[in-house]
Design an enzyme around this catalytic site. Structure first.
Site, PDB file in Angstrom:
ATOM      1  N   ALA A   1       0.802  -1.215   0.000  1.00 42.71           N
ATOM      2  CA  ALA A   1       0.000   0.000   0.000  1.00 42.71           C
ATOM      3  C   ALA A   1       0.842   1.274   0.000  1.00 42.71           C
ATOM      4  CB  ALA A   1      -0.918  -0.020   1.220  1.00 42.71           C
TER       5      ALA A   1
ATOM      6  N   ASN B   1       2.624  -3.197   7.588  1.00 42.24           N
ATOM      7  CA  ASN B   1       3.484  -3.977   6.688  1.00 42.24           C
ATOM      8  C   ASN B   1       4.323  -3.057   5.813  1.00 42.24           C
ATOM      9  OD1 ASN B   1       2.825  -6.979   6.951  1.00 42.24           O
ATOM     10  ND2 ASN B   1       0.821  -6.009   6.958  1.00 42.24           N
TER      11      ASN B   1
ATOM     12  N   HIS C   1      -0.101   7.061   3.621  1.00 43.34           N
ATOM     13  CA  HIS C   1       1.315   6.798   3.916  1.00 43.34           C
ATOM     14  C   HIS C   1       2.174   7.843   3.202  1.00 43.34           C
ATOM     15  CE1 HIS C   1       0.222   2.989   5.650  1.00 43.34           C
ATOM     16  NE2 HIS C   1      -0.292   2.558   4.517  1.00 43.34           N
TER      17      HIS C   1
HETATM   18  N1  NAD Z   1       1.991  -5.817   2.362  1.00 46.21           N
HETATM   19  C1  NAD Z   1       0.986  -4.966   2.555  1.00 46.21           C
HETATM   20  O1  NAD Z   1       1.029  -3.801   2.124  1.00 46.21           O
HETATM   21  C2  NAD Z   1      -0.237  -5.418   3.289  1.00 46.21           C
HETATM   22  C3  NAD Z   1      -1.383  -4.642   3.268  1.00 46.21           C
HETATM   23  C4  NAD Z   1      -2.496  -5.098   3.931  1.00 46.21           C
HETATM   24  C5  NAD Z   1      -2.454  -6.283   4.643  1.00 46.21           C
HETATM   25  N2  NAD Z   1      -1.316  -7.008   4.700  1.00 46.21           N
HETATM   26  C6  NAD Z   1      -1.224  -8.269   5.468  1.00 46.21           C
HETATM   27  O2  NAD Z   1      -1.745  -9.341   4.687  1.00 46.21           O
HETATM   28  C7  NAD Z   1      -2.365 -10.305   5.551  1.00 46.21           C
HETATM   29  C8  NAD Z   1      -3.783 -10.593   5.049  1.00 46.21           C
HETATM   30  O3  NAD Z   1      -4.547  -9.409   5.090  1.00 46.21           O
HETATM   31  P1  NAD Z   1      -6.135  -9.467   4.941  1.00 46.21           P
HETATM   32  O4  NAD Z   1      -6.616  -8.058   4.862  1.00 46.21           O
HETATM   33  O5  NAD Z   1      -6.515 -10.439   3.894  1.00 46.21           O
HETATM   34  O6  NAD Z   1      -6.531 -10.068   6.383  1.00 46.21           O
HETATM   35  P2  NAD Z   1      -7.896 -10.816   6.773  1.00 46.21           P
HETATM   36  O7  NAD Z   1      -7.956 -10.771   8.256  1.00 46.21           O
HETATM   37  O8  NAD Z   1      -9.031 -10.318   5.972  1.00 46.21           O
HETATM   38  O9  NAD Z   1      -7.619 -12.338   6.319  1.00 46.21           O
HETATM   39  C9  NAD Z   1      -6.606 -13.139   6.881  1.00 46.21           C
HETATM   40  C10 NAD Z   1      -7.046 -14.604   6.747  1.00 46.21           C
HETATM   41  O10 NAD Z   1      -5.962 -15.438   7.122  1.00 46.21           O
HETATM   42  C11 NAD Z   1      -6.452 -16.476   7.961  1.00 46.21           C
HETATM   43  N3  NAD Z   1      -5.367 -16.943   8.823  1.00 46.21           N
HETATM   44  C12 NAD Z   1      -4.872 -16.365   9.952  1.00 46.21           C
HETATM   45  N4  NAD Z   1      -3.872 -17.107  10.452  1.00 46.21           N
HETATM   46  C13 NAD Z   1      -3.731 -18.159   9.618  1.00 46.21           C
HETATM   47  C14 NAD Z   1      -2.844 -19.277   9.610  1.00 46.21           C
HETATM   48  N5  NAD Z   1      -1.938 -19.480  10.579  1.00 46.21           N
HETATM   49  N6  NAD Z   1      -2.958 -20.190   8.609  1.00 46.21           N
HETATM   50  C15 NAD Z   1      -3.904 -20.022   7.633  1.00 46.21           C
HETATM   51  N7  NAD Z   1      -4.759 -18.983   7.594  1.00 46.21           N
HETATM   52  C16 NAD Z   1      -4.678 -18.068   8.581  1.00 46.21           C
HETATM   53  C17 NAD Z   1      -7.613 -15.850   8.729  1.00 46.21           C
HETATM   54  O11 NAD Z   1      -8.513 -16.834   9.215  1.00 46.21           O
HETATM   55  C18 NAD Z   1      -8.236 -14.959   7.653  1.00 46.21           C
HETATM   56  O12 NAD Z   1      -9.222 -15.639   6.912  1.00 46.21           O
HETATM   57  C19 NAD Z   1      -2.330  -9.711   6.967  1.00 46.21           C
HETATM   58  O13 NAD Z   1      -1.275 -10.282   7.714  1.00 46.21           O
HETATM   59  C20 NAD Z   1      -2.083  -8.232   6.733  1.00 46.21           C
HETATM   60  O14 NAD Z   1      -1.379  -7.633   7.804  1.00 46.21           O
HETATM   61  C21 NAD Z   1      -0.222  -6.615   4.002  1.00 46.21           C
END
Ligand code: NAD
Length: 275
Positions: free
Chosen positions: A129, A196, A226
């Site tokens: 992002a 992140n 950001h």
């Molecule tokens: N790189 C970036 O810029 C950026 C931006 C936004 C989010 N993220 C990260 O990406 C990830 C996903 O984001 P999201 O918005 O889809 O979150 P979300 O909460 O909508 O979905 C996460 C999913 O992962 C599942 N989960 C959690 N732990 C797990 C495990 N050990 N094994 C399998 N599944 C598991 C949860 O049940 C949920 O369905 C998060 O960690 C978030 O911090 C990164």
């Protein structure tokens, strides 16, 4: 891509990012890829996604090992608590891996390099992002003196963040409130789901310990904003990204999903554009 051989993709985490990516893969990348497996720690989420995409449960697997077995590329979209484990296991089996929960990789860059070069795998870390990673990587070759990230979000984005609930009362907040001022390494620790972007800036630039981060709760703000300031021998760079929130998860920005899709495009296309 070798002609007629499709890249098998497995997705770990069927939330906002994982579901959006799965839909994009089945809709737009069918010529070069096949969605081979989805896995979520909550089986009802992977089942619902599989049913939505292929009308039955055939994409669901019952564990990470099985997902890795079926995939050439593992996409992690689950949690910073497990992203390092997922990357390490995928690389040990010679797979490519794309990691979204980049905060979980902080401090593991050297190990990633070793695992990837030993097993022949590759690691993709989308910019997510935030904008400016291209300039940061290039400027880092000449030498960078300063990288500062200032993040502004609505107080609602910090719901359930222990670091915040222990120190601040954000309900009814009228004025901007600085929640954190410190290193990217600490920001990633205290704001695992929110920041992140700090992790990716640290990895692409001068490291998480030297990258500075300010996090501000802004009641008037409806977007995830950001700002990145980079001072280097090659250029001074300032970027500001005003992110629209993902409809399924206000902690996640829509651009983060698109960044992962763009990374996938980059992997598949013979012409790579951008640094
Ligand atoms: N790189 C970036 O810029 C950026 C931006 C936004 C989010 N993220 C990260 O990406 C990830 C996903 O984001 P999201 O918005 O889809 O979150 P979300 O909460 O909508 O979905 C996460 C999913 O992962 C599942 N989960 C959690 N732990 C797990 C495990 N050990 N094994 C399998 N599944 C598991 C949860 O049940 C949920 O369905 C998060 O960690 C978030 O911090 C990164």
């Amino acid at each position: 891509m070798v002609k007629n051989i499709k890249l098998k993709i497995g997705i770990v985490g069927c939330g906002a990012i994982g579901s959006s990516l799965a839909k994009a893969i089945t809709a737009n990348f069918r010529r070069h890829t096949v969605l081979a497996a989805v896995y979520d720690i909550k089986p009802e989420k992977s089942l619902a996604l599989s049913r939505k995409l292929v009308k039955n449960a055939r994409l669901c697997v019952n564990g990470l090992e099985n997902l890795i077995e079926k995939s050439d590329l593992v996409i992690e979209a689950s949690s910073g608590k497990v992203s390092w484990e997922i990357a390490a296991k995928s690389l040990s089996r010679g797979r490519k891996v794309m990691v979204m929960s980049i905060g979980g990789l902080t401090g593991h860059l050297e190990q990633l390099l070793v695992l990837a070069s030993r097993g022949g795998g590759q690691v993709y870390l989308p910019s997510g992002a935030v904008c400016g990673i291209d300039g940061l990587k290039a400027a880092n070759i000449a030498g960078i003196s300063k990288v500062t990230l200032t993040t502004r979000k609505n107080p609602a984005a910090f719901a359930g963040v222990e670091y915040v609930t222990r120190r601040f009362k954000l309900s009814g907040l009228k004025k901007d409130k600085v929640l954190f001022n410190g290193s990217a390494a600490s920001a990633v620790k205290y704001f695992p789901q929110n920041i992140n972007v700090a992790a990716v800036l640290g990895l692409a630039g001068i490291g998480a310990a030297k990258t500075r981060v300010r996090i501000i709760a802004c009641p008037q703000v409806k977007k995830n904003i950001h700002e990145v300031l980079i001072e280097s021998k090659a250029a001074n760079i300032f970027t500001r990204t005003e992110n629209i929130l993902h409809p399924q998860n206000p902690k996640t920005s829509y651009l983060a999903v698109l960044s992962a899709i763009a990374t996938l495009k980059q992997i598949l296309q013979p012409v790579k554009i951008g640094t």
